[in-house]
Design a protein around this motif. Structure first.
Motif, PDB file in Angstrom:
ATOM      1  N   CYS A  72     -11.232  22.332 -14.705  1.00  0.00           N
ATOM      2  CA  CYS A  72     -10.899  21.292 -13.740  1.00  0.00           C
ATOM      3  C   CYS A  72     -11.646  19.995 -14.061  1.00  0.00           C
ATOM      4  CB  CYS A  72     -11.253  21.773 -12.339  1.00  0.00           C
ATOM      5  SG  CYS A  72     -10.709  20.684 -11.020  1.00  0.00           S
ATOM      6  N   LYS A  73     -12.927  20.103 -14.382  1.00  0.00           N
ATOM      7  CA  LYS A  73     -13.716  18.914 -14.693  1.00  0.00           C
ATOM      8  C   LYS A  73     -13.312  18.281 -16.015  1.00  0.00           C
ATOM      9  CE  LYS A  73     -17.754  19.973 -11.876  1.00  0.00           C
ATOM     10  NZ  LYS A  73     -19.223  20.203 -11.847  1.00  0.00           N
ATOM     11  N   CYS A 108     -14.768  18.974  -8.162  1.00  0.00           N
ATOM     12  CA  CYS A 108     -13.510  19.088  -8.892  1.00  0.00           C
ATOM     13  C   CYS A 108     -12.489  18.106  -8.318  1.00  0.00           C
ATOM     14  CB  CYS A 108     -12.950  20.508  -8.800  1.00  0.00           C
ATOM     15  SG  CYS A 108     -13.765  21.685  -9.895  1.00  0.00           S
TER      16      CYS A 108
END
Length: 325
Positions: free
Chosen positions: A149-150, A180
């Motif tokens: 996600c990051k 996130c």
């Protein structure tokens, strides 16, 4: 004189009963016709699954149909408004879940005050949510998901069963605690969302355990973690998200409320029936199949739970910094 007093006392009883909108015999033979049970989400979702399990048992117990009526939309607020505006005679009930506690602080213009305008009837069960992702997602653990996600900010979408549901707020809490960057895609129920998750149009959902468990066991999505502070007893093989994100917690509840003014005798009749149901081994087994843990309570205890949950979610709403006009 004694006869006059007896007549007067009887008249007072009748008048008091009429003031509540229910004749003296109404509670005694309740229910003598079908009962509507409003739920705020689409058919096939977790609330619908549990409502139909319980309504079947209640129908058999009372010899009258408890009819599940889906009023999806606005995070369950459409159903709540419809129930609150119905006659307080015990023949319209509302399925209560965390969305009712969350909406109090998340929505700024609700046409009702949930705690003021309803009476608690019975608690049914506790449950957790579960983070499930599309099988197309290249992640198998919560940490891998956070890393992915990051690495892809703003490129991942999460589904919910509507604004103000625990499904929505579990994701918002996760976003706030992990930083996130995900895009919210609300649906009118999680059952409607799953085809898009399976096809990877939307990548994930923090769904209530009943439907998330059904989908993950069927192999159509991948389960990463539960939102309870520890592993959930009915699915001990699934890690708690808190094992990776310390302090993360989102545990929900299912129950029944009724419009304000519903006679206490009817509330007590329903509460005793639910208590009886939650001692039935066959029904308890069915709830366990969808991940539920029975949680019988008195009406007063359930009312306190709703009040406590309302305050808990107010803090989460403020922490996550979200609101709906």
């Amino acid at each position: 004189m004694i006869g006059f007093l007896r007549v007067s006392l009887f008249s007072l009883v009748v008048l008091a009963s009429l003031a509540t909108g229910v004749a003296p015999s109404a509670a005694a033979d309740y229910p003598n016709r079908p009962v509507r049970w409003l739920i705020g989400f689409a058919a096939g979702g977790p609330v619908d699954i549990v409502a139909r399990i319980m309504s079947q048992w209640l129908s058999e117990r009372f010899g009258q149909q408890f009819v599940v009526e889906n009023r999806a939309g606005s995070g369950g607020n459409i159903a709540a408004a419809a129930a609150i505006s119905s006659p307080a005679d015990g023949y319209t009930l509302l399925f209560v879940a965390p969305n009712n506690a969350i909406s109090t602080s998340l929505y700024k213009k609700l046409p009702y005050d949930f705690i003021r305008d309803t009476v608690p009837v019975a608690s049914i069960m506790q449950l957790t949510n579960m983070l499930v992702v599309s099988n197309a997602m290249p992640v198998k653990t919560v940490q891998e998901f956070i890393d992915y996600c990051k690495a892809n900010p703003g490129q991942i979408s999460y589904a919910s069963s509507g604004n103000g549901t625990s499904v929505h707020m579990s994701a918002e809490l996760f976003k706030a605690m992990t930083k996130c960057d995900m895009v919210h895609v609300p649906y009118r129920g999680s059952a409607i969302a799953f085809p898009d998750i399976i096809s990877n149009k939307v990548q994930l959902i923090f769904d209530n355990l009943p439907s998330a468990l059904e989908q993950s066991r069927g192999g159509s999505v991948r389960a990463l973690g539960v939102t309870s502070p520890q592993r959930w007893s009915t699915v001990p093989e699934i890690p708690a998200i808190a094992e990776t994100v310390p302090g993360f917690e989102s545990v929900g509840f299912y129950g029944i409320s009724a419009p304000k003014g519903t006679p206490p005798e009817i509330v007590e009749t329903l509460n005793k029936a639910i208590d009886e149901a939650l001692k039935d081994p066959k029904l308890v087994a069915r709830l366990a199949e969808v991940g539920g843990i029975p949680k019988p309570m008195t009406p007063a205890e359930f009312g306190k739970l709703i009040a406590d949950e309302t305050e808990k979610w107010r803090k989460v709403v403020e922490f996550a910094g979200v609101s709906v006009d």
